[in-house]
Scaffold this motif. Structure first.
Motif, PDB file in Angstrom:
ATOM      1  N   PRO A  75      39.172  41.194  63.714  1.00  0.00           N
ATOM      2  CA  PRO A  75      40.301  40.323  63.363  1.00  0.00           C
ATOM      3  C   PRO A  75      40.712  39.399  64.518  1.00  0.00           C
ATOM      4  CG  PRO A  75      40.752  42.549  62.623  1.00  0.00           C
ATOM      5  CD  PRO A  75      39.510  42.600  63.470  1.00  0.00           C
ATOM      6  N   ARG A  76      40.562  39.872  65.732  1.00  0.00           N
ATOM      7  CA  ARG A  76      40.891  39.021  66.879  1.00  0.00           C
ATOM      8  C   ARG A  76      39.929  37.835  66.958  1.00  0.00           C
ATOM      9  NH1 ARG A  76      42.105  41.328  72.926  1.00  0.00           N
ATOM     10  NH2 ARG A  76      42.838  39.360  73.802  1.00  0.00           N
ATOM     11  N   PHE A  77      38.654  38.083  66.720  1.00  0.00           N
ATOM     12  CA  PHE A  77      37.673  37.005  66.672  1.00  0.00           C
ATOM     13  C   PHE A  77      38.005  36.041  65.533  1.00  0.00           C
ATOM     14  CE2 PHE A  77      33.680  35.134  65.186  1.00  0.00           C
ATOM     15  CZ  PHE A  77      33.185  34.596  66.367  1.00  0.00           C
ATOM     16  N   ALA A  78      38.408  36.588  64.391  1.00  0.00           N
ATOM     17  CA  ALA A  78      38.791  35.743  63.253  1.00  0.00           C
ATOM     18  C   ALA A  78      39.969  34.839  63.616  1.00  0.00           C
ATOM     19  CB  ALA A  78      39.135  36.614  62.043  1.00  0.00           C
ATOM     20  N   GLN A  79      40.884  35.344  64.434  1.00  0.00           N
ATOM     21  CA  GLN A  79      41.998  34.511  64.891  1.00  0.00           C
ATOM     22  C   GLN A  79      41.486  33.362  65.756  1.00  0.00           C
ATOM     23  OE1 GLN A  79      45.684  35.086  64.353  1.00  0.00           O
ATOM     24  NE2 GLN A  79      44.530  35.928  62.638  1.00  0.00           N
ATOM     25  N   ALA A  80      40.468  33.633  66.562  1.00  0.00           N
ATOM     26  CA  ALA A  80      39.882  32.576  67.396  1.00  0.00           C
ATOM     27  C   ALA A  80      39.198  31.519  66.539  1.00  0.00           C
ATOM     28  CB  ALA A  80      38.902  33.173  68.405  1.00  0.00           C
ATOM     29  N   VAL A  81      38.516  31.947  65.483  1.00  0.00           N
ATOM     30  CA  VAL A  81      37.902  30.993  64.563  1.00  0.00           C
ATOM     31  C   VAL A  81      38.991  30.166  63.875  1.00  0.00           C
ATOM     32  CG1 VAL A  81      36.505  30.751  62.471  1.00  0.00           C
ATOM     33  CG2 VAL A  81      35.842  32.409  64.226  1.00  0.00           C
ATOM     34  N   GLY A  82      40.055  30.828  63.446  1.00  0.00           N
ATOM     35  CA  GLY A  82      41.183  30.112  62.848  1.00  0.00           C
ATOM     36  C   GLY A  82      41.784  29.116  63.821  1.00  0.00           C
ATOM     37  N   LEU A  83      41.878  29.513  65.088  1.00  0.00           N
ATOM     38  CA  LEU A  83      42.386  28.620  66.132  1.00  0.00           C
ATOM     39  C   LEU A  83      41.522  27.364  66.241  1.00  0.00           C
ATOM     40  CD1 LEU A  83      44.203  27.963  68.575  1.00  0.00           C
ATOM     41  CD2 LEU A  83      42.676  29.409  69.948  1.00  0.00           C
ATOM     42  N   LEU A  84      40.220  27.536  66.199  1.00  0.00           N
ATOM     43  CA  LEU A  84      39.307  26.396  66.274  1.00  0.00           C
ATOM     44  C   LEU A  84      39.555  25.416  65.119  1.00  0.00           C
ATOM     45  CD1 LEU A  84      36.751  24.985  67.470  1.00  0.00           C
ATOM     46  CD2 LEU A  84      35.435  26.405  65.893  1.00  0.00           C
ATOM     47  N   PHE A  85      39.616  25.944  63.904  1.00  0.00           N
ATOM     48  CA  PHE A  85      39.817  25.075  62.749  1.00  0.00           C
ATOM     49  C   PHE A  85      41.215  24.465  62.715  1.00  0.00           C
ATOM     50  CE2 PHE A  85      35.919  27.024  61.367  1.00  0.00           C
ATOM     51  CZ  PHE A  85      35.299  25.990  60.669  1.00  0.00           C
ATOM     52  N   ALA A  86      42.221  25.252  63.054  1.00  0.00           N
ATOM     53  CA  ALA A  86      43.586  24.704  63.088  1.00  0.00           C
ATOM     54  C   ALA A  86      43.712  23.647  64.180  1.00  0.00           C
ATOM     55  CB  ALA A  86      44.597  25.827  63.297  1.00  0.00           C
ATOM     56  N   GLY A  87      43.068  23.876  65.317  1.00  0.00           N
ATOM     57  CA  GLY A  87      43.090  22.887  66.392  1.00  0.00           C
ATOM     58  C   GLY A  87      42.433  21.583  65.970  1.00  0.00           C
ATOM     59  N   LEU A  88      41.286  21.691  65.312  1.00  0.00           N
ATOM     60  CA  LEU A  88      40.626  20.482  64.788  1.00  0.00           C
ATOM     61  C   LEU A  88      41.516  19.790  63.756  1.00  0.00           C
ATOM     62  CD1 LEU A  88      36.926  21.656  64.294  1.00  0.00           C
ATOM     63  CD2 LEU A  88      37.745  19.869  65.849  1.00  0.00           C
ATOM     64  N   GLY A  89      42.142  20.586  62.912  1.00  0.00           N
ATOM     65  CA  GLY A  89      43.041  20.019  61.917  1.00  0.00           C
ATOM     66  C   GLY A  89      44.223  19.311  62.551  1.00  0.00           C
ATOM     67  N   LEU A  90      44.754  19.899  63.605  1.00  0.00           N
ATOM     68  CA  LEU A  90      45.886  19.297  64.304  1.00  0.00           C
ATOM     69  C   LEU A  90      45.494  17.967  64.941  1.00  0.00           C
ATOM     70  CD1 LEU A  90      48.844  19.761  64.956  1.00  0.00           C
ATOM     71  CD2 LEU A  90      48.130  21.030  66.991  1.00  0.00           C
ATOM     72  N   VAL A  91      44.311  17.940  65.543  1.00  0.00           N
ATOM     73  CA  VAL A  91      43.820  16.678  66.114  1.00  0.00           C
ATOM     74  C   VAL A  91      43.691  15.636  65.008  1.00  0.00           C
ATOM     75  CG1 VAL A  91      41.813  15.550  67.167  1.00  0.00           C
ATOM     76  CG2 VAL A  91      42.679  17.704  68.115  1.00  0.00           C
ATOM     77  N   GLY A  92      43.104  16.014  63.886  1.00  0.00           N
ATOM     78  CA  GLY A  92      42.923  15.084  62.784  1.00  0.00           C
ATOM     79  C   GLY A  92      44.237  14.565  62.218  1.00  0.00           C
ATOM     80  N   LEU A  93      45.224  15.446  62.102  1.00  0.00           N
ATOM     81  CA  LEU A  93      46.509  15.017  61.545  1.00  0.00           C
ATOM     82  C   LEU A  93      47.328  14.176  62.517  1.00  0.00           C
ATOM     83  CD1 LEU A  93      47.822  18.089  59.496  1.00  0.00           C
ATOM     84  CD2 LEU A  93      46.733  16.009  58.654  1.00  0.00           C
ATOM     85  N   THR A  94      47.134  14.395  63.817  1.00  0.00           N
ATOM     86  CA  THR A  94      47.967  13.677  64.784  1.00  0.00           C
ATOM     87  C   THR A  94      47.329  12.395  65.307  1.00  0.00           C
ATOM     88  OG1 THR A  94      47.172  15.098  66.574  1.00  0.00           O
ATOM     89  CG2 THR A  94      49.269  15.713  65.527  1.00  0.00           C
ATOM     90  N   VAL A  95      46.035  12.430  65.623  1.00  0.00           N
ATOM     91  CA  VAL A  95      45.395  11.237  66.185  1.00  0.00           C
ATOM     92  C   VAL A  95      44.288  10.685  65.293  1.00  0.00           C
ATOM     93  CG1 VAL A  95      46.000  11.796  68.561  1.00  0.00           C
ATOM     94  CG2 VAL A  95      43.806  12.549  67.655  1.00  0.00           C
ATOM     95  N   GLY A  96      43.902  11.437  64.281  1.00  0.00           N
ATOM     96  CA  GLY A  96      42.900  10.959  63.353  1.00  0.00           C
ATOM     97  C   GLY A  96      41.506  11.436  63.713  1.00  0.00           C
ATOM     98  N   PRO A  97      40.592  11.283  62.831  1.00  0.00           N
ATOM     99  CA  PRO A  97      40.775  10.742  61.491  1.00  0.00           C
ATOM    100  C   PRO A  97      41.456  11.760  60.568  1.00  0.00           C
ATOM    101  CG  PRO A  97      38.499  11.406  61.765  1.00  0.00           C
ATOM    102  CD  PRO A  97      39.191  11.624  63.098  1.00  0.00           C
ATOM    103  N   GLY A  98      42.220  11.238  59.620  1.00  0.00           N
ATOM    104  CA  GLY A  98      42.982  12.096  58.721  1.00  0.00           C
ATOM    105  C   GLY A  98      42.127  13.042  57.912  1.00  0.00           C
ATOM    106  N   TRP A  99      40.918  12.601  57.548  1.00  0.00           N
ATOM    107  CA  TRP A  99      40.046  13.479  56.769  1.00  0.00           C
ATOM    108  C   TRP A  99      39.674  14.734  57.546  1.00  0.00           C
ATOM    109  CZ3 TRP A  99      35.457  14.810  58.849  1.00  0.00           C
ATOM    110  CH2 TRP A  99      34.897  13.947  59.791  1.00  0.00           C
ATOM    111  N   LEU A 100      39.567  14.613  58.877  1.00  0.00           N
ATOM    112  CA  LEU A 100      39.258  15.775  59.706  1.00  0.00           C
ATOM    113  C   LEU A 100      40.392  16.794  59.624  1.00  0.00           C
ATOM    114  CD1 LEU A 100      37.503  17.278  61.788  1.00  0.00           C
ATOM    115  CD2 LEU A 100      38.706  15.975  63.565  1.00  0.00           C
TER     116      LEU A 100
END
Length: 138
Positions: A75-100
């Motif tokens: 589960p700790r590793f799963a949190q790290a994977v979630g962190l990766l995707f949420a981080g990418l999502g945050l970049v996409g929502l804040t600086v673009g591209p929005g689809w990311l």
């Protein structure tokens, strides 16, 4: 020390709700919160994540004793994977591209939903596959 298997699943339910709200509202702030929650879960383990603390203090005392336990590493590793995707999502929502932002948040939501609804932890399975691959390579 093994953890109560209901804790990560509870966290997945909350995460599912938060990520669905992010996609509905397009809220970078809410995604920033979820990214922080993933960061704390990856760094300190699921017990130290905000949802793990909530489970331990408010939910678990109202439940019967745990009947299933699991190792904390997957589960700790799963949190790290979630962190990766949420981080990418945050970049996409804040600086673009929005689809990311939408795609990465949607992927994290799909994984959280699988765990919440069916008890299938995609990140945990990735952890186990990686462990098997490294053991065979040695």
């Amino acid at each position: 020390m093994d953890i109560d298997a209901r804790g990560p699943r509870f966290g997945a339910v909350v995460t599912t709700v938060v990520l669905a709200a992010v996609l509905i509202a397009g809220s970078a702030w809410l995604l920033a919160w979820q990214t922080l929650a993933f960061l704390l879960g990856a760094a300190g383990g699921v017990r130290r994540s905000p949802y793990g603390v909530l489970f331990t203090r408010l939910v678990r005392p109202r439940l019967g004793p745990p009947t299933a336990f699991e190792a904390p590493e997957p589960p700790r590793f799963a949190q790290a994977v979630g962190l990766l995707f949420a981080g990418l999502g945050l970049v996409g929502l804040t600086v673009g591209p929005g689809w990311l932002g939408l795609a990465a948040t949607g992927a994290a939501l799909a994984a959280a939903f699988l765990n919440a609804a069916f008890g299938y932890c995609l990140g945990c399975e990735l952890y186990l596959l990686a462990r098997r691959a490294t053991v065979r390579a040695e």
